[in-house]
Design an enzyme around this catalytic site. Structure first.
Site, mmCIF file in Angstrom:
data_model
loop_
_atom_site.group_PDB
_atom_site.id
_atom_site.type_symbol
_atom_site.label_atom_id
_atom_site.label_comp_id
_atom_site.label_asym_id
_atom_site.label_seq_id
_atom_site.Cartn_x
_atom_site.Cartn_y
_atom_site.Cartn_z
ATOM 1 N N CYS A 1 -40.593 10.003 0.325
ATOM 2 C CA CYS A 1 -41.224 11.325 0.367
ATOM 3 C C CYS A 1 -42.527 11.209 1.145
ATOM 4 C CB CYS A 1 -41.435 11.880 -1.041
ATOM 5 S SG CYS A 1 -42.399 10.836 -2.097
ATOM 6 N N GLY B 1 -34.052 12.260 -10.853
ATOM 7 C CA GLY B 1 -33.588 13.447 -10.119
ATOM 8 C C GLY B 1 -32.353 13.152 -9.286
ATOM 9 N N LYS B 2 -32.457 12.106 -8.468
ATOM 10 C CA LYS B 2 -31.330 11.821 -7.571
ATOM 11 C C LYS B 2 -30.178 11.197 -8.346
ATOM 12 C CE LYS B 2 -34.512 11.646 -3.789
ATOM 13 N NZ LYS B 2 -35.713 11.579 -4.670
HETATM 14 N N1 SAM Z 1 -35.352 8.383 -7.179
HETATM 15 C C1 SAM Z 1 -36.296 8.916 -8.128
HETATM 16 C C2 SAM Z 1 -35.928 10.360 -8.441
HETATM 17 O O1 SAM Z 1 -35.256 10.984 -7.632
HETATM 18 O O2 SAM Z 1 -36.289 10.829 -9.529
HETATM 19 C C3 SAM Z 1 -37.723 8.756 -7.663
HETATM 20 C C4 SAM Z 1 -38.052 7.335 -7.328
HETATM 21 S S1 SAM Z 1 -39.703 7.003 -6.881
HETATM 22 C C5 SAM Z 1 -39.814 7.669 -5.311
HETATM 23 C C6 SAM Z 1 -39.638 5.289 -6.589
HETATM 24 C C7 SAM Z 1 -39.333 4.413 -7.774
HETATM 25 O O3 SAM Z 1 -39.338 3.045 -7.344
HETATM 26 C C8 SAM Z 1 -40.323 4.520 -8.909
HETATM 27 O O4 SAM Z 1 -39.663 4.843 -10.103
HETATM 28 C C9 SAM Z 1 -40.946 3.134 -8.996
HETATM 29 O O5 SAM Z 1 -41.212 2.745 -10.319
HETATM 30 C C10 SAM Z 1 -39.875 2.253 -8.387
HETATM 31 N N2 SAM Z 1 -40.402 0.990 -7.830
HETATM 32 C C11 SAM Z 1 -41.693 0.614 -7.704
HETATM 33 N N3 SAM Z 1 -41.771 -0.632 -7.180
HETATM 34 C C12 SAM Z 1 -40.511 -1.045 -6.964
HETATM 35 C C13 SAM Z 1 -39.939 -2.252 -6.475
HETATM 36 N N4 SAM Z 1 -40.707 -3.253 -6.075
HETATM 37 N N5 SAM Z 1 -38.604 -2.345 -6.433
HETATM 38 C C14 SAM Z 1 -37.825 -1.326 -6.821
HETATM 39 N N6 SAM Z 1 -38.315 -0.150 -7.301
HETATM 40 C C15 SAM Z 1 -39.641 -0.020 -7.377
#
Ligand code: SAM
Length: 459
Positions: A240, A123-124
């Protein structure tokens, strides 16, 4: 407060009690309104792609005040049944998170190199890629393997070509891409309190322990990736969730430990945003959208070691130069793109950032770079599906075949099409003037060239 607690608990039996209590501790009396709002229906919103000139939704729409392309929908349509959804004409994005646009406008030059570290499903990233347009470069990263492909699909469908999708850890960025990025977005994995009215799982998985673990993980991520940001660069941190541990306390820690100034973000008071000591909160009882938190920090400008990029010695050579004029003819601005061959596939990526992208390809695991342009087939070159999604496609380079909605959905299910009056050979299928993909008329039928992995499985 006791009175509020009683009312709220009665109203919100599904929310974790410890969450309600922690919000009361953090917000005082206002927590009651937040808790009530979390038991109402979530808001549906979309952000339009510049691919699309007119909004064609059958329902009434209302504008998201902080993003010019954002719209609230009065009801949630079945997006799968809309061919324009599959063509990347809009992204179904939570309204609050579109506020990232305001941060970009205030602090980030469009001619910037930006890292979106936690990017899936995109999304972002699609918002940032739209903001940067042809001037900047986005590295859109996802560390979780299963999530990187949906990210890549959404980026390809959005169609800007200014994006490289990578699959790396924060540490790999920190160690291998020192001082490369003008801006980094860390939209951190969090406890998801802001998604409680949308996501049952977020409610079920929530616990005080999970909040603590998320806050610690967020600090690790920030520390590990920090070196990749240029001195003087902007770090946008968002979650979020509502709790201070994952939001304001982490920002305070970042500013003090990593060395950064917390930057003010301008907003219109009518938007219902709550300004904290550090950063900005979107509470569903005040701002129309789900829960969201964002803060911008500027890294201290005291380390002035410029980034070192060495151009790889042997950049991949063009295997079949005779195909170049054919492929250039498919594009509106062929001079804007560098074209690279790998195996039988030609990929186009921004010429302006060729050196940097070639270097990054040696440092990072790149899942997609720019957009897939051509593919050698037999003794010729055929367009890749991604070309049909890119905004730089020259539509007139192929015979256009407009489809009805039913035909379009059939194409998106990868069914063979039977259409009269279609020229033989390769054609570009469109819906309401927007390209959906290619097909090949072999005489008695049209072979469907839509990517199998993107097909609609359930209607
Ligand atoms: N930015 C995205 C959007 O707007 O569609 C949503 C991101 S979501 C809140 C957080 C993301 O961080 C997930 O895709 C997850 O797989 C990833 N994530 C999980 N553990 C992580 C880590 N240790 N380091 C970096 N990213 C991680």
């Amino acid at each position: 407060m006791q009175k509020n607690m009683y009312l709220c608990k009665k109203f919100v039996s599904m929310l974790p009690v410890e969450f309600i209590e922690s919000m009361h501790q953090q917000m005082g009396n206002e927590a009651g309104k937040l808790i009530q709002a979390l038991e109402t229906e979530p808001v549906t919103s979309i952000r339009l792609n510049s691919k699309l000139d007119v909004l064609t939704f059958p329902c009434d729409t209302d504008e998201v005040p902080w993003h010019v392309d954002g719209y609230y929908l009065s009801e949630r349509p079945q997006f799968t049944l809309d061919p324009l959804f599959h063509a990347g004409c809009y992204y179904v994005q939570e309204a609050s998170s579109m506020f990232i646009q305001q941060v970009l406008e205030q602090y980030v030059d469009p001619a910037s190199v930006v890292l979106d570290l936690c990017a899936a499903p995109g999304g972002k990233s699609t918002l940032i890629s739209e903001y940067l347009g042809s001037e900047g470069l986005l590295i859109s990263n996802e560390v979780v393997r299963q999530r990187v492909f949906i990210l890549s699909e959404n980026i390809q469908k959005w169609g800007n070509g200014n994006t490289v999708v990578t699959h790396n850890t924060p540490t790999e960025f920190g160690e291998r891409c020192r001082h490369i990025f003008d801006c980094m977005l860390v939209d951190a994995p969090c406890s998801g309190e802001g998604m409680f009215r949308k996501d049952e799982q977020a409610r079920n998985e929530w616990s005080p322990r999970a909040v603590k673990q998320c806050a610690e993980r967020q600090r690790r991520i920030l520390m590990d990736v920090w070196d990749a940001l240029k001195p003087g660069g902007i770090l946008i941190y968002s979650t979020c969730t509502f709790n201070d541990e994952e939001n304001e306390k982490n920002v305070e820690w970042m500013a003090e430990t990593l060395g950064a100034d917390v930057m003010p973000i301008d907003y219109d008071p009518s938007w219902g945003i709550t300004e904290g000591n550090y950063g900005y909160h979107f509470y569903p009882h005040k701002a129309k959208g789900e829960g969201f938190y964002v803060c911008a920090l500027r890294k201290y400008d005291d380390e002035l070691n410029p980034a070192k990029i060495k151009t790889p010695k042997n950049p991949p050579a063009m295997q079949h130069p005779e195909y170049m004029p054919v492929m250039r003819n498919w594009l509106q601005h062929p001079d804007s793109w560098a074209i690279r061959y790998s195996d039988r596939f030609a990929t186009a990526y921004p010429l302006k950032y060729k050196e940097l992208i070639d270097w990054m390809s040696t440092q990072l695991t790149c899942i997609s770079t720019g957009f897939g342009l051509g593919e050698e087939r037999g003794r010729g070159i055929a367009p890749q599906h991604c070309l049909s999604m890119t905004k730089d496609l020259r539509k007139e380079a192929f015979p256009n075949v407009p489809l009805t909605r039913d035909q379009a959905l059939s194409y998106l299910r990868t069914e063979a099409l039977l259409l009269a009056g279609v020229p033989l050979g390769l054609v570009l299928l469109t819906y309401e003037g927007v390209p959906l993909g290619f097909a090949k008329n072999v005489g008695n039928r049209l072979n469907n060239l839509y990517p199998n992995e993107w097909r609609i499985r359930h209607l």
